[in-house]
Scaffold this motif. Structure first.
Motif, short mmCIF file in Angstrom:
data_model
loop_
_atom_site.label_atom_id
_atom_site.label_comp_id
_atom_site.label_asym_id
_atom_site.label_seq_id
_atom_site.Cartn_x
_atom_site.Cartn_y
_atom_site.Cartn_z
N VAL A 148 40.78 46.92 29.59
CA VAL A 148 41.79 46.13 29.18
C VAL A 148 42.17 45.88 27.66
CG1 VAL A 148 42.45 43.36 29.14
CG2 VAL A 148 41.50 44.36 31.20
N ARG A 149 43.34 46.18 27.38
CA ARG A 149 43.57 46.03 25.84
C ARG A 149 44.06 44.65 25.52
NH1 ARG A 149 46.44 51.65 27.84
NH2 ARG A 149 47.19 50.19 29.15
N ASP A 150 43.89 44.04 24.35
CA ASP A 150 44.15 42.92 23.80
C ASP A 150 45.42 42.49 24.19
OD1 ASP A 150 41.41 42.67 22.97
OD2 ASP A 150 41.81 43.35 20.94
N TYR A 151 46.38 43.41 23.69
CA TYR A 151 47.86 42.94 23.92
C TYR A 151 48.22 42.75 25.19
CZ TYR A 151 48.72 47.93 24.72
OH TYR A 151 48.63 49.31 25.24
N GLU A 152 47.39 43.10 26.20
CA GLU A 152 47.75 42.80 27.52
C GLU A 152 47.57 41.37 28.03
OE1 GLU A 152 47.26 47.43 29.21
OE2 GLU A 152 45.32 46.20 29.17
N CYS A 153 46.98 40.81 27.32
CA CYS A 153 46.59 39.23 27.73
C CYS A 153 47.38 38.19 27.26
CB CYS A 153 45.25 39.00 27.25
SG CYS A 153 44.08 40.13 28.07
N ASP A 154 47.43 36.99 27.83
CA ASP A 154 48.71 36.13 27.37
C ASP A 154 47.60 35.12 26.89
OD1 ASP A 154 46.91 34.55 29.44
OD2 ASP A 154 48.53 34.92 30.85
N LEU A 155 48.56 33.83 26.46
CA LEU A 155 47.80 32.97 25.75
C LEU A 155 46.48 32.03 26.35
CD1 LEU A 155 50.80 31.03 24.24
CD2 LEU A 155 49.35 32.62 23.06
N GLN A 156 46.29 32.23 27.41
CA GLN A 156 45.43 31.73 28.23
C GLN A 156 43.96 32.75 28.31
OE1 GLN A 156 46.44 30.99 32.39
NE2 GLN A 156 48.50 30.29 31.48
N GLY A 157 44.18 33.87 27.60
CA GLY A 157 43.08 34.98 27.29
C GLY A 157 42.71 35.93 28.67
N VAL A 158 43.76 35.72 29.41
CA VAL A 158 43.73 36.62 30.73
C VAL A 158 44.70 37.48 30.83
CG1 VAL A 158 42.31 35.14 32.08
CG2 VAL A 158 44.72 35.14 32.31
N VAL A 159 44.46 38.84 31.63
CA VAL A 159 45.44 39.83 31.69
C VAL A 159 46.75 39.07 32.44
CG1 VAL A 159 46.25 41.96 32.78
CG2 VAL A 159 43.91 41.88 31.88
N ASN A 160 47.83 39.21 31.82
CA ASN A 160 49.28 38.88 32.45
C ASN A 160 49.43 39.48 33.43
OD1 ASN A 160 52.25 38.87 32.39
ND2 ASN A 160 52.13 37.25 30.85
N ASN A 161 50.10 38.54 34.52
CA ASN A 161 50.33 38.88 35.91
C ASN A 161 51.01 40.26 35.93
OD1 ASN A 161 49.04 36.44 36.63
ND2 ASN A 161 50.84 35.56 37.49
N SER A 162 52.21 40.19 35.12
CA SER A 162 53.17 41.60 35.26
C SER A 162 52.04 42.76 34.61
CB SER A 162 54.22 41.41 34.26
OG SER A 162 53.82 41.38 33.02
N VAL A 163 51.32 42.86 33.89
CA VAL A 163 50.49 43.92 33.38
C VAL A 163 49.89 44.66 34.70
CG1 VAL A 163 48.77 44.47 31.99
CG2 VAL A 163 50.19 42.93 31.05
N TYR A 164 49.23 43.53 35.63
CA TYR A 164 48.61 44.57 36.99
C TYR A 164 49.47 45.33 37.53
CZ TYR A 164 45.05 40.92 36.17
OH TYR A 164 44.00 40.15 35.89
N GLN A 165 51.17 45.05 37.54
CA GLN A 165 51.86 46.18 38.26
C GLN A 165 51.85 47.48 37.52
OE1 GLN A 165 53.51 46.20 41.00
NE2 GLN A 165 53.24 44.11 41.48
N ASN A 166 51.40 47.40 36.07
CA ASN A 166 51.45 48.67 35.19
C ASN A 166 50.27 49.42 35.60
OD1 ASN A 166 53.81 48.41 33.90
ND2 ASN A 166 52.69 47.03 32.14
N TYR A 167 49.21 48.78 36.00
CA TYR A 167 47.91 49.30 36.28
C TYR A 167 48.07 49.87 37.49
CZ TYR A 167 45.56 45.98 32.58
OH TYR A 167 45.00 45.31 31.67
N LEU A 168 48.62 49.55 38.31
CA LEU A 168 48.61 49.81 39.79
C LEU A 168 49.76 51.02 39.71
CD1 LEU A 168 49.38 46.69 41.80
CD2 LEU A 168 47.05 47.95 41.77
N GLU A 169 50.97 51.12 39.00
CA GLU A 169 51.66 52.42 38.96
C GLU A 169 51.25 53.25 38.14
OE1 GLU A 169 56.24 53.50 37.61
OE2 GLU A 169 55.46 51.47 37.09
N HIS A 170 50.31 53.12 37.21
CA HIS A 170 49.55 54.31 36.41
C HIS A 170 48.63 54.87 37.24
CE1 HIS A 170 48.08 56.46 33.19
NE2 HIS A 170 46.87 56.20 33.16
#
Length: 137
Positions: A8-30
């Motif tokens: 996980v890269r810092d910029y993938e996280c939201d203000l709550q300090g967790v990975v933003n929901n939309s980023v998981y789609q990027n992980y899956l696609e990659h």
């Protein structure tokens, strides 16, 4: 079963300090793209031939969050659904303890001239039962 390790890269996280929901789609696609490459499916060449591998539907069950600098891995397996659809069965796990983070099913098909294709021979290699592969990124 294909496995791709990531962090996980810092910029993938939201203000709550967790990975933003939309980023998981990027992980899956990659992971899907790396899986195709590992099976010698030439995604760009198919596109040049006018054959597009398209996502038709994505089902994602969020189980637990990832946080900055967490190491994780994505698994990819495939199933056929009928003569046209391919289902990518994907899970994301926390590397440290193998905790399930995401359970996903992504439905896809090969499309040419706006129409689904039946039996694209270049995709037969996806269903080779003897295949196991793991890479880190």
């Amino acid at each position: 079963m294909f496995k791709l390790e990531m962090r996980v890269r810092d910029y993938e996280c939201d203000l709550q300090g967790v990975v933003n929901n939309s980023v998981y789609q990027n992980y899956l696609e990659h992971a899907r793209h790396e899986f195709l490459l590992s099976k010698q499916v030439n995604f760009p060449e198919l596109a040049r031939q006018g054959i597009d591998l398209m996502v038709l539907r994505a089902e994602v069950d969020y189980k637990s969050p990832l946080r900055p600098h967490d190491d994780f891995y994505v698994t990819v397996d495939v199933e056929r659904e009928g003569r046209i659809k391919i289902v990518f069965v994907q899970n994301i796990y926390h590397k440290e303890d193998d905790q399930l983070i995401i359970a996903a099913r992504t439905y896809g098909a090969a499309i040419q001239n706006g129409r689904p294709m039946k039996g694209l021979k270049e995709l037969d290699v996806l269903f080779d039962d003897e295949f196991t592969h793991s890479i880190s990124m």
